[in-house]
Design a protein around this motif. Structure first.
Motif, mmCIF file in Angstrom:
data_model
loop_
_atom_site.group_PDB
_atom_site.id
_atom_site.type_symbol
_atom_site.label_atom_id
_atom_site.label_comp_id
_atom_site.label_asym_id
_atom_site.label_seq_id
_atom_site.Cartn_x
_atom_site.Cartn_y
_atom_site.Cartn_z
ATOM 1 N N THR A 14 0.831 -1.204 0.000
ATOM 2 C CA THR A 14 0.000 0.000 0.000
ATOM 3 C C THR A 14 0.865 1.252 0.000
ATOM 4 O O THR A 14 0.580 2.227 -0.708
ATOM 5 N N GLY A 15 1.933 1.238 0.812
ATOM 6 C CA GLY A 15 2.820 2.390 0.883
ATOM 7 C C GLY A 15 3.488 2.682 -0.454
ATOM 8 O O GLY A 15 3.537 3.838 -0.898
ATOM 9 N N ILE A 16 3.995 1.645 -1.117
ATOM 10 C CA ILE A 16 4.648 1.832 -2.419
ATOM 11 C C ILE A 16 3.654 2.359 -3.453
ATOM 12 O O ILE A 16 3.976 3.244 -4.265
ATOM 13 N N PHE A 17 2.425 1.830 -3.427
ATOM 14 C CA PHE A 17 1.392 2.297 -4.356
ATOM 15 C C PHE A 17 1.101 3.786 -4.154
ATOM 16 O O PHE A 17 1.024 4.555 -5.119
ATOM 17 N N PHE A 18 0.970 4.206 -2.894
ATOM 18 C CA PHE A 18 0.702 5.614 -2.604
ATOM 19 C C PHE A 18 1.887 6.493 -3.017
ATOM 20 O O PHE A 18 1.696 7.610 -3.500
ATOM 21 N N ILE A 19 3.098 6.005 -2.817
ATOM 22 C CA ILE A 19 4.283 6.774 -3.229
ATOM 23 C C ILE A 19 4.299 6.962 -4.744
ATOM 24 O O ILE A 19 4.551 8.072 -5.247
ATOM 25 N N ILE A 20 4.019 5.884 -5.487
ATOM 26 C CA ILE A 20 4.025 5.970 -6.955
ATOM 27 C C ILE A 20 2.975 6.962 -7.445
ATOM 28 O O ILE A 20 3.237 7.796 -8.322
ATOM 29 N N ALA A 40 3.321 10.728 -4.888
ATOM 30 C CA ALA A 40 4.621 11.383 -4.799
ATOM 31 C C ALA A 40 5.293 11.516 -6.165
ATOM 32 O O ALA A 40 5.817 12.580 -6.507
ATOM 33 N N TYR A 41 5.269 10.437 -6.963
ATOM 34 C CA TYR A 41 5.982 10.448 -8.238
ATOM 35 C C TYR A 41 5.114 10.946 -9.406
ATOM 36 O O TYR A 41 5.532 11.800 -10.176
ATOM 37 N N ASN A 42 3.900 10.401 -9.522
ATOM 38 C CA ASN A 42 3.058 10.787 -10.660
ATOM 39 C C ASN A 42 2.406 12.150 -10.472
ATOM 40 O O ASN A 42 2.491 13.013 -11.339
ATOM 41 N N LEU A 43 1.725 12.337 -9.328
ATOM 42 C CA LEU A 43 1.030 13.606 -9.097
ATOM 43 C C LEU A 43 1.927 14.657 -8.454
ATOM 44 O O LEU A 43 1.602 15.852 -8.486
ATOM 45 N N GLU A 44 3.028 14.226 -7.840
ATOM 46 C CA GLU A 44 3.995 15.130 -7.193
ATOM 47 C C GLU A 44 3.319 16.064 -6.182
ATOM 48 O O GLU A 44 3.607 17.253 -6.108
ATOM 49 N N LEU A 45 2.424 15.488 -5.386
ATOM 50 C CA LEU A 45 1.703 16.277 -4.376
ATOM 51 C C LEU A 45 2.446 16.336 -3.052
ATOM 52 O O LEU A 45 2.372 17.347 -2.347
#
Length: 331
Positions: free
Chosen positions: A151-157, A160-165
């Motif tokens: 779940t953590g990796i999915f939220f990071i992708i 953090a990475y795609n939406l850069e929020l």
């Protein structure tokens, strides 16, 4: 001495015994691990064998095993944790900030999910068979059964990475250098890094509280006291409030148990998000075989769980008159 006092004394004695067993297991397991905390230092050439022997003598590691055990029990049970072998710092000065970081992350997450998920669970339990009940049970069960690092990796992708929020890792920016807990935890930079791991922790805990609350309300819905309230003309929401209040005991005791387990940290969550918590620190200490640090960390975790179990037992015995305190079943 009343029956409840005898029950409490019995539970306290069991808790003390469990604490002694836990700290003894820690001692034995660490000594059974292959290698020693000094191997890397010898291999790298930072220390010679004479220096290693002096350090082993300083930490009492050259003594017979039974003497090490007696010294270890005395230091642990008096909360004198000593010095970290590889960090050359007092153990508590290493563990304290990590423990605070873990509690700052997980206690608010646990409280938030306990309130929100329990409220939702009571509502869907009262409206049994609705689409909301089916959706909430499926989604929270899926989140609870999915490993937290996935779940953590999915939220990071995604965030953090795609939406850069939000940032992907850490508890603060690299350039930040706060002094004291106030500057550390009451800053916009910390809140910016806090959002993602906090959200994942809330979702991870949500399933248990929702199902407990939902099942409790379902059991109470057909009870006689609610039929009486319905006959008195109480609204649906007023009946739900009374059913929820009478199904709170399992939620409270589970919350107490979870609160004790929080001292262990969510190790995989801390590793994925680079959160400097006690669970991540314990993993590093085990890898480095830093005996004093591992012993103190595991002792704190075990003691917290044992105290939480004691609190849960006492809560049940004190608030639920149907629970027997003499070891027999309820009448």
């Amino acid at each position: 001495m009343t029956q409840f006092q005898r029950f409490l004394a019995k539970r306290l004695a069991i808790s003390v015994l469990l604490t002694l067993v836990a700290v003894s297991v820690i001692f034995v397991v660490l000594r059974l691990l292959p290698g020693s905390p000094f191997e890397a230092l010898v291999t790298s050439g930072n220390l010679n064998q004479q220096q290693i022997n002096e350090i082993r003598s300083m930490y009492g590691l050259n003594q017979p095993l039974w003497q090490q055990y007696v010294s270890y029990m005395g230091s642990i049970l008096t909360f004198e944790f000593g010095y970290s072998i590889l960090r050359s710092q007092p153990v508590w000065s290493v563990l304290e900030p990590r423990l605070v970081n873990t509690l700052i992350l997980l206690v608010p997450a646990l409280v938030t999910t306990a309130v929100l998920s329990s409220s939702l669970g009571m509502y869907v339990g009262w409206n049994r068979g609705s689409f909301l009940e089916k959706f909430s049970i499926i989604s929270t069960t899926f989140l609870r059964s999915t490993p937290v690092f996935i779940t953590g990796i999915f939220f990071i992708i995604v965030f953090a990475y795609n939406l850069e929020l939000v940032p992907a890792f850490g508890m603060r920016s690299v350039t930040a250098s706060p002094e004291g807990y106030a500057e550390t935890f009451l800053s916009v930079d910390f809140a910016y890094h806090y959002v993602l791991p906090f959200t994942v922790a809330v979702l991870y805990y949500s399933g248990d509280f929702l199902l407990l609350a939902r099942n409790g309300v379902v059991e109470k819905r057909g009870s006689e006291f609610l039929k009486l309230h319905r006959a008195k003309g109480l609204s649906e929401m007023q009946q739900l409030a009374r059913a929820g209040r009478n199904s709170m005991l399992p939620i409270l005791t589970y919350f107490a148990l979870r609160l004790g387990m929080i001292f262990q940290g969510l190790i995989l969550l801390e590793v994925v998000f680079g959160w400097p918590g006690i669970g991540r620190e314990l993993v590093l200490a085990i890898q480095q075989q830093d005996y004093p640090l591992v012993q103190a960390a595991v002792f704190i975790m075990a003691l917290a769980v044992i105290i939480a179990n004691l609190a849960a037992d006492v809560l049940y015995a004190y608030f639920d008159p149907t629970v027997s305190t003499n070891g027999s079943g309820s009448a």
